[in-house]
Design an enzyme around this catalytic site. Structure first.
Site, short mmCIF file in Angstrom:
data_model
loop_
_atom_site.label_atom_id
_atom_site.label_comp_id
_atom_site.label_asym_id
_atom_site.label_seq_id
_atom_site.Cartn_x
_atom_site.Cartn_y
_atom_site.Cartn_z
N LYS A 20 0.50 -1.13 0.24
CA LYS A 20 0.13 -0.29 -0.30
C LYS A 20 0.82 0.99 0.16
O LYS A 20 2.31 1.10 0.21
CB LYS A 20 -0.78 -0.33 1.65
CG LYS A 20 -0.33 -0.15 2.75
CD LYS A 20 0.07 1.05 2.97
CE LYS A 20 1.21 1.21 4.86
NZ LYS A 20 1.00 2.45 4.78
N ASP A 150 -2.52 -1.78 9.94
CA ASP A 150 -1.39 -2.49 8.53
C ASP A 150 -3.08 -3.78 8.03
O ASP A 150 -3.40 -4.22 6.43
CB ASP A 150 -1.10 -2.41 7.73
CG ASP A 150 -0.86 -0.51 7.46
OD1 ASP A 150 -1.52 0.24 7.74
OD2 ASP A 150 0.41 -0.50 7.92
#
Length: 312
Positions: A20, A150
Site C-alpha cells: 500500500k 495495516d
C-alpha cells in the site's frame, strides 16, 4: 513388472495480497493508551506478496520459508506476521495450526508499504481455504486487526479511509488507474522513532486527525484526476521522517524535478512515493532516481489493486 505410483502432491493454496501507499496520513495527539489516532487514505498498489499454504502431517505445526527480493531480511520464525496469522486463525476456530507457509516477496521490506501486513492477510485467507473453514470475511478482518493496523487494509485492498489506529476501514470511491514510482532504501526507519519525532516536533500541539482536510483528495480520487491527486497528497509524518533521515528530502526533490505530479514519504517511511502521469513517466522518474543515486532500489507500478485473494 510393478510400477510404483508417485505420491500425489500435498494440497496447497496460493494467495496474493497487495502492498500500500498512504495518499494521506493525518495524525492526532498521543492518547492515554499510548497510540496516536490517525485518519489515513490507503491505496493498494500492484506490488504483491504471495503466500502459499501447504497441508502437512497432523502435529507438524507451522513452518515458514521466504523467497524473492530481500528475502534474507524476513524472519522465518514465530515472529513473522504470516506465521502469527496462521496460529491466530487456528486458535480462533479451534483447530491445530498445522501448515507449511511459503512467502514470495514482491513488496519492499521495511519500507512502510505493508509487506509484512500483506503476508498476514494472505496467510489468513490461505489457511482459511486450505483448512476449509469458511470463516466470513468480516470475521477475518477482525482477526486481521489483532495482527496489526495495516493488515485489514491488505485484506480489503483498492482504496479506503482508515480511522482509529488505521484499522477501521471505509471503502473510497475511485475512478481510473494511477501510476506510481517508489524509491526504497536498504536501511529502514523505526516507526516508534518517527512517531516520537512527531511528538517532539508538534510539542503537544497536534490537532485531532480529521478527514475534512482531505476533501480535495477524495474529490480527485472520484474524478480519476491524477493532477489534482498529486497536489493533495499529505503526510503528517513526513517532516518527522525527514528529521531522522534528511537525505530523503533530496529524493523528494529529484522526483518533483522529474515532473512528478506529487511526491511524499509513504507512511512512516523511508519509502518515497511519486505519482506519475503515465507508466512511461513513472519509469522515467525511477530512472532519474537511479541516475542521481538517491535510492537504493526503485519500483514502478499501478493502483488501485485488489485485496487478498486466492489465485490458485
Amino acid at each position: 513388472m510393478s510400477r510404483r505410483l508417485a505420491a500425489a502432491p500435498a494440497p496447497s493454496v496460493r494467495v496474493r495480497a497487495p502492498g500500500k501507499v498512504n495518499l494521506s496520513l493525518r495524525v492526532g495527539p498521543l492518547d492515554d493508551d499510548g497510540y496516536h489516532p490517525v485518519v489515513s487514505v490507503f491505496q493498494a498498489v500492484a506490488l504483491y506478496e504471495e503466500v502459499t499454504a501447504t497441508q502437512v502431517a497432523p502435529g507438524a505445526g507451522v513452518s515458514l520459508t521466504v523467497s524473492g527480493p530481500q528475502a534474507d531480511r524476513v524472519p522465518t520464525d514465530a515472529t513473522n506476521l504470516a506465521w502469527r496469522a496462521a496460529e491466530l486463525l487456528a486458535r480462533h476456530v479451534g483447530v491445530d495450526p498445522d501448515v507449511a507457509l511459503h512467502v514470495t516477496k514482491g513488496v519492499p521490506v521495511a519500507g512502510g508499504m505493508a509487506g509484512g501486513s500483506a503476508d498476514a492477510a494472505a496467510a489468513l485467507v490461505a489457511c482459511d481455504a486450505l483448512w476449509d473453514l469458511g470463516v466470513p470475511r468480516a470475521e477475518l478482518a477482525a482477526l486481521a486487526a489483532e495482527l496489526g493496523a495495516d493488515v485489514p487494509f491488505c485484506l480489503l485492498g483498492h482504496t479506503a479511509v482508515g480511522t482509529g489506529r488505521g484499522d477501521l476501514l471505509t471503502p473510497a470511491m475511485t475512478r481510473g488507474e494511477f501510476h506510481w514510482a517508489f524509491a526504497t532504501f536498504d536501511e529502514g526507519l523505526s516507526t516508534p522513532k518517527v512517531y516520537g519525532a512527531f511528538d517532539d516536533l508538534t510539542a503537544g500541539t497536534a490537532q485531532a486527525a480529521a478527514l475534512v482536510d482531505d476533501t480535495p483528495l477524495m474529490q480527485a480520487l472520484r474524478a480519476g484526476d491524477a493532477v489534482a491527486l498529486g497536489a493533495a497528497l499529505h503526510n503528517d509524518l513526513q517532516e518527522p521522517a525527514l528529521s531522522l533521515r534528511p537525505a530523503l528530502r533530496r529524493t523528494l526533490d529529484v522526483a518533483l524535478e522529474a515532473g512528478a505530479l506529487g511526491a511524499l514519504v509513504s507512511g512512516s517511511g523511508p519509502t518515497v512515493a511519486a505519482l506519475a502521469r503515465s507508466r512511461q513517466h513513472a519509469l522515467a522518474i525511477a530512472a532519474t532516481w537511479t541516475a542521481e543515486g538517491v535510492a537504493d532500489a526503485v519500483w514502478t507500478t499501478t493502483a488501485p489493486a485488489h485485496g487478498a485473494r486466492v489465485v490458485s
